[in-house]
Design an enzyme around this catalytic site. Structure first.
Site, short mmCIF file in Angstrom:
data_model
loop_
_atom_site.label_atom_id
_atom_site.label_comp_id
_atom_site.label_asym_id
_atom_site.label_seq_id
_atom_site.Cartn_x
_atom_site.Cartn_y
_atom_site.Cartn_z
N ASP A 31 -21.96 79.53 4.24
CA ASP A 31 -21.34 78.23 4.00
C ASP A 31 -20.08 78.45 3.17
OD1 ASP A 31 -22.71 75.13 4.19
OD2 ASP A 31 -20.93 75.36 2.93
N THR A 122 -23.11 68.81 17.24
CA THR A 122 -22.85 67.91 18.36
C THR A 122 -21.34 67.86 18.59
OG1 THR A 122 -24.74 66.64 17.69
CG2 THR A 122 -23.23 65.58 19.22
N LYS A 205 -26.94 66.02 24.98
CA LYS A 205 -27.07 65.59 23.59
C LYS A 205 -26.50 64.18 23.39
CE LYS A 205 -27.53 65.28 19.29
NZ LYS A 205 -27.50 66.04 18.10
N GLY A 258 -28.34 53.90 11.45
CA GLY A 258 -27.31 54.53 10.62
C GLY A 258 -27.46 56.03 10.74
N CYS A 261 -25.72 60.78 12.84
CA CYS A 261 -25.63 61.07 14.28
C CYS A 261 -25.36 59.86 15.16
CB CYS A 261 -26.90 61.78 14.74
SG CYS A 261 -26.96 63.46 14.14
N LYS A 264 -21.85 58.07 14.91
CA LYS A 264 -20.70 58.88 15.34
C LYS A 264 -20.83 59.34 16.79
CE LYS A 264 -21.79 63.59 13.85
NZ LYS A 264 -22.28 64.02 15.16
N LYS A 321 -32.55 56.12 6.28
CA LYS A 321 -33.93 56.01 6.75
C LYS A 321 -34.84 56.68 5.73
CE LYS A 321 -34.96 59.84 9.59
NZ LYS A 321 -35.23 60.36 10.91
C1 UDX Z 1 -24.98 68.33 11.75
C2 UDX Z 1 -24.24 68.78 12.98
O1 UDX Z 1 -23.66 69.96 12.83
C3 UDX Z 1 -23.48 67.67 13.54
O2 UDX Z 1 -22.66 68.01 14.59
C4 UDX Z 1 -24.58 66.83 14.01
O3 UDX Z 1 -24.18 65.92 14.93
C5 UDX Z 1 -25.19 66.21 12.78
O4 UDX Z 1 -25.71 67.16 12.01
P1 UDX Z 1 -25.06 68.28 9.26
O5 UDX Z 1 -25.89 69.50 9.20
O6 UDX Z 1 -25.73 66.98 9.08
O7 UDX Z 1 -24.27 68.27 10.65
O8 UDX Z 1 -23.77 68.37 8.34
P2 UDX Z 1 -23.68 68.68 6.80
O9 UDX Z 1 -24.97 68.40 6.13
O10 UDX Z 1 -22.42 68.04 6.37
O11 UDX Z 1 -23.52 70.25 6.78
C6 UDX Z 1 -22.44 70.96 7.25
C7 UDX Z 1 -22.28 72.21 6.40
O12 UDX Z 1 -21.28 73.04 6.96
C8 UDX Z 1 -21.88 71.93 4.95
O13 UDX Z 1 -22.75 72.61 4.09
C9 UDX Z 1 -20.46 72.49 4.86
O14 UDX Z 1 -20.14 73.00 3.59
C10 UDX Z 1 -20.51 73.57 5.91
N1 UDX Z 1 -19.19 73.95 6.44
C11 UDX Z 1 -18.32 73.01 6.87
C12 UDX Z 1 -18.85 75.30 6.52
O15 UDX Z 1 -19.64 76.16 6.13
N2 UDX Z 1 -17.66 75.64 7.07
C13 UDX Z 1 -16.74 74.73 7.48
O16 UDX Z 1 -15.67 75.08 7.94
C14 UDX Z 1 -17.10 73.36 7.38
C1 UDX Z 2 -31.12 61.43 15.26
C2 UDX Z 2 -31.85 61.87 16.53
O1 UDX Z 2 -33.10 61.15 16.64
C3 UDX Z 2 -32.09 63.36 16.53
O2 UDX Z 2 -32.66 63.75 17.77
C4 UDX Z 2 -30.81 64.15 16.26
O3 UDX Z 2 -29.98 64.18 17.39
C5 UDX Z 2 -30.09 63.62 15.06
O4 UDX Z 2 -29.93 62.18 15.13
P1 UDX Z 2 -31.72 60.95 12.72
O5 UDX Z 2 -30.37 60.32 12.67
O6 UDX Z 2 -32.09 61.95 11.69
O7 UDX Z 2 -31.96 61.65 14.14
O8 UDX Z 2 -32.81 59.78 12.62
P2 UDX Z 2 -33.58 58.82 13.63
O9 UDX Z 2 -35.01 58.87 13.29
O10 UDX Z 2 -33.21 59.06 15.03
O11 UDX Z 2 -33.04 57.39 13.14
C6 UDX Z 2 -31.67 57.03 13.28
C7 UDX Z 2 -31.45 55.60 12.81
O12 UDX Z 2 -32.05 54.68 13.71
C8 UDX Z 2 -32.04 55.29 11.44
O13 UDX Z 2 -31.11 54.51 10.70
C9 UDX Z 2 -33.28 54.48 11.74
O14 UDX Z 2 -33.60 53.58 10.71
C10 UDX Z 2 -32.85 53.75 12.99
N1 UDX Z 2 -33.98 53.35 13.86
C11 UDX Z 2 -34.76 54.29 14.45
C12 UDX Z 2 -34.21 51.99 14.08
O15 UDX Z 2 -33.51 51.11 13.54
N2 UDX Z 2 -35.25 51.63 14.91
C13 UDX Z 2 -36.04 52.55 15.54
O16 UDX Z 2 -36.95 52.15 16.27
C14 UDX Z 2 -35.79 53.92 15.29
#
Ligand code: UDX
Ligand code: UDX
Length: 432
Positions: A31, A122, A205, A258, A261, A264, A321
């Site tokens: 990282d 993603t 995805k 929210g 994922c 966005k 969540k």
């Molecule tokens: C992930 C996925 O990668 C994203 O595409 C997906 O759709 C959602 O989840 P997430 O793991 O949630 O992202 O992101 P975050 O918790 O922000 O972690 C990213 C990490 O990458 C951070 O620790 C950041 O410091 C690191 N990073 C970022 C690097 O090491 N190098 C970089 O150039 C940018």
């Molecule tokens: C999501 C995907 O489910 C997972 O496969 C991956 O691609 C990352 O993104 P995550 O965002 O961690 O996972 O949570 P998820 O459990 O999917 O909930 C997403 C949002 O939807 C939350 O804000 C949750 O409160 C909401 N939700 C979920 C609802 O409002 N109603 C539902 O029935 C289920």
């Protein structure tokens, strides 16, 4: 023992790296954030994810999991490098690929032996080809490599479980042999493995997340109609879910989706569609309904309280969540801003997201628990359905409030019980 490097130790990268180590591989997580790596080396978790801390500790002690800020160290002798950096929403709703670009460049500059580069993040359709191009362009001298797309389907709060018990593994590559090598890493999980071309894997995805978001907006629209017509959406969802063609998951009405994922990804898919001449009408509506779910909460409060100016609103739950400390695109943030715009005072509590919430929200009184939140409130609002909110002493809470108004944004309480306790109760989609 396979040697794996994971770039990015966020919610996805840290879980992926740790789980691969747990499956017996030798994993180095890289990282760019020095303080994150220092914490991880000391056994401190930068995020809250159930089960992760213990797994990190166990695998670090066993010598299978290491952390570093150095790409050279991470890539040394690695056979696979997983890119798991964040891909946040850009200003036009598109996915911001600057971190993927910088990771790809650094890999190219440092690699000194053939590598299989796996995209976990993603990324828009076509990014796999673009990553291959970047790597070729930035290599000091040509070294063989393959790019494989391997989208993550991990839900925050149950990410370790989701990694270990996946519904499917999707792998996309123009290089079948490379995809099969990545498949080997997952064989012990006994999940269906699907190998496609790069773009199809990338689309699987987006289509999956957009479909799940679509189900949530669908049930939220049904909820609004239920409110108007006097039906109960919770039971409607149960009744629908018995139909095997429909299934019961992701049909919970509430304040909308929210997280890092769904918002966005739906937005990025719509953006991709529109710049390629398509008209993503359904996706746009999915987003619009989701925005409205936040506003409907404010409307309910206005209907019951009249003006919100100088009213005190208690907010239970801030994370997007339960079982996570993640505040990215959390409904609570928009709801609190809307309330503050109308002059309301906010007191709030979340079991684990308070530190992150403090960095984002201003003018909010953060309380030590749900009972403190309730004190002197004109209304209490449930935004995140943490288990600890399901078993509160609601009689006590009612006594502590200035007015007994309960807006249940996640339908966790029984309307009749709450009414019997003397609350003016409003759920989402529960006819009254
Ligand atoms: C992930 C996925 O990668 C994203 O595409 C997906 O759709 C959602 O989840 P997430 O793991 O949630 O992202 O992101 P975050 O918790 O922000 O972690 C990213 C990490 O990458 C951070 O620790 C950041 O410091 C690191 N990073 C970022 C690097 O090491 N190098 C970089 O150039 C940018
Ligand atoms: C999501 C995907 O489910 C997972 O496969 C991956 O691609 C990352 O993104 P995550 O965002 O961690 O996972 O949570 P998820 O459990 O999917 O909930 C997403 C949002 O939807 C939350 O804000 C949750 O409160 C909401 N939700 C979920 C609802 O409002 N109603 C539902 O029935 C289920």
């Amino acid at each position: 023992m396979r040697k794996i490097c994971v770039i990015g130790t966020g919610y996805v990268g840290l879980v992926t790296g740790t789980c691969f180590a747990d499956l017996g591989n030798l994993v180095t997580c890289v990282d760019i954030k020095e303080e994150k790596i220092t914490k991880l080396k000391a056994g401190e978790m930068p995020i809250y994810e159930p089960g992760l801390e213990e797994m990190v500790r166990r695998n670090t002690q066993a010598g299978r999991l290491r952390f570093t800020t150095s790409y050279e160290e991470g890539l040394k002798d690695a056979e696979f490098v997983f890119i798991a950096v964040n891909t946040p929403m850009g200003s036009e709703g598109e996915a911001d690929l600057s971190y993927v670009r910088s990771a790809a460049q650094l890999i190219a500059e440092v690699m000194d032996h053939p590598l299989i580069i796996v995209n976990k993040s993603t990324v828009p359709i076509g990014t796999g080809d673009w990553v291959a191009e970047i790597i070729s362009r930035h290599q000091p001298q040509p070294i063989e490599f393959a790019v494989v797309s391997n989208p993550e389907f991990l839900r925050e709060g149950s990410a370790v479980h989701d990694f270990m018990y996946p519904d499917r593994i999707v792998l996309g590559s123009l290089n079948r042999e490379a995809a099969e090598k990545v498949a080997q890493l997952y064989l012990s999980l006994r999940a269906p493995i699907m190998i496609t071309d790069l773009r199809t894997a990338e689309m699987i995805k987006y289509a999956s997340n957009a479909y799940l978001a679509n189900r949530i907006s669908f049930i939220n629209e049904i909820a609004s109609i239920c409110e108007a017509l006097g039906a109960d959406v919770k039971e409607v969802a149960v009744g629908m879910g018995y139909d095997k063609r429909i299934g019961s998951s992701f049909l919970e009405a509430g304040v909308g989706y929210g997280g890092s994922c769904f918002p966005k990804d739906v937005s990025a898919l719509a953006h991709m569609a529109s710049i390629h001449g398509c008209h993503p009408q359904l996706l746009r509506t999915v987003m619009e309904i989701n925005r409205d779910q936040r506003r409907r909460v404010i409307q309910k409060l206005r209907d019951l309280l009249g003006t919100l100016d100088c009213k005190t609103i208690g907010v239970l739950g801030l994370a997007f969540k339960p079982n996570t400390d993640d505040m990215r695109e959390a409904p609570s943030v928009e709801i609190i801003h809307l309330l503050q715009n109308e002059g309301a005072h906010i007191q709030a509590y979340d079991p684990v997201a308070m530190d992150r919430a403090r960095q984002i929200l201003s003018g909010v009184i953060f309380c030590k628990d749900a009972y403190e939140v309730a004190q002197g409130c004109d209304a209490l609002l449930i935004v995140t359905e943490w288990n600890e909110f399901k078993h509160l002493d609601m009689g006590w809470i009612k006594q502590a409030m200035r007015q007994p108004i309960l807006i249940d944004g996640r339908n966790i309480y029984d309307p009749e019980t709450m009414k019997a306790l003397g609350f003016v109760y409003r759920g989402v989609g529960r006819g009254y």
